[in-house]
Enzyme design. Structure first.
Site, PDB file in Angstrom:
ATOM      1  N   PHE A   7       0.839  -1.193   0.000  1.00  0.00           N
ATOM      2  CA  PHE A   7       0.000   0.000   0.000  1.00  0.00           C
ATOM      3  C   PHE A   7       0.873   1.242   0.000  1.00  0.00           C
ATOM      4  CE2 PHE A   7      -2.653  -3.296   1.790  1.00  0.00           C
ATOM      5  CZ  PHE A   7      -3.901  -3.044   1.255  1.00  0.00           C
ATOM      6  N   CYS A   8       0.452   2.231  -0.784  1.00  0.00           N
ATOM      7  CA  CYS A   8       1.104   3.539  -0.761  1.00  0.00           C
ATOM      8  C   CYS A   8       0.015   4.588  -0.934  1.00  0.00           C
ATOM      9  CB  CYS A   8       2.197   3.646  -1.832  1.00  0.00           C
ATOM     10  SG  CYS A   8       1.596   3.663  -3.522  1.00  0.00           S
ATOM     11  N   SER A   9       0.391   5.805  -1.184  1.00  0.00           N
ATOM     12  CA  SER A   9      -0.601   6.886  -1.279  1.00  0.00           C
ATOM     13  C   SER A   9      -1.680   6.586  -2.310  1.00  0.00           C
ATOM     14  CB  SER A   9       0.080   8.208  -1.621  1.00  0.00           C
ATOM     15  OG  SER A   9       0.967   8.567  -0.592  1.00  0.00           O
ATOM     16  N   GLY A  11      -1.160   3.825  -4.759  1.00  0.00           N
ATOM     17  CA  GLY A  11      -0.980   2.491  -5.319  1.00  0.00           C
ATOM     18  C   GLY A  11      -0.159   2.486  -6.598  1.00  0.00           C
ATOM     19  N   GLU A  39      -3.628   3.308  -0.045  1.00  0.00           N
ATOM     20  CA  GLU A  39      -3.885   3.029   1.377  1.00  0.00           C
ATOM     21  C   GLU A  39      -5.343   3.222   1.740  1.00  0.00           C
ATOM     22  OE1 GLU A  39      -4.952   5.239   4.127  1.00  0.00           O
ATOM     23  OE2 GLU A  39      -4.532   6.947   2.886  1.00  0.00           O
TER      24      GLU A  39
END
Length: 101
Positions: A7-9, A11, A39
């Site tokens: 997960f990141c800001s 994706g 996320e």
């Protein structure tokens, strides 16, 4: 088959890392499912996930995200900043596998 979720800001930045992790897993003969998500989608994506890794850019959300993961019994960790920056799929895959042990 084990399932790893990154997960990141949004994706997006983890998508390239996912590709490199899949290549590393294939080279090692490891059957694993690896996907990237923003996320904001974590709550609905946690089912059937064995481990969650989050991008270093959202590590400030770790406590909040850890609560979600703890409710589902899913371990969570922040991807090593250097490995993330270098897009080192092999090292990030190793991190995920170690957490799942």
């Amino acid at each position: 088959m084990k399932r790893i979720a990154l997960f990141c800001s949004a994706g997006m930045s983890t998508s390239l890392l996912v590709t490199k992790m899949k290549k590393a897993a294939k080279a090692k003969g490891i059957e694993v499912s690896i996907d990237a998500f923003p996320e904001a989608a974590m709550e609905k994506e946690l089912d059937e996930v064995d481990v969650v890794l989050i991008g270093p850019q959202i590590k400030y959300l770790l406590n909040k995200l850890k609560k979600l993961c703890d409710e589902k019994g899913v371990p969570i960790a922040v991807i090593n900043t250097m490995d993330y920056g270098m897009m080192d799929g092999d090292k990030v895959l190793e991190q995920a596998l170690k957490i799942m042990e």
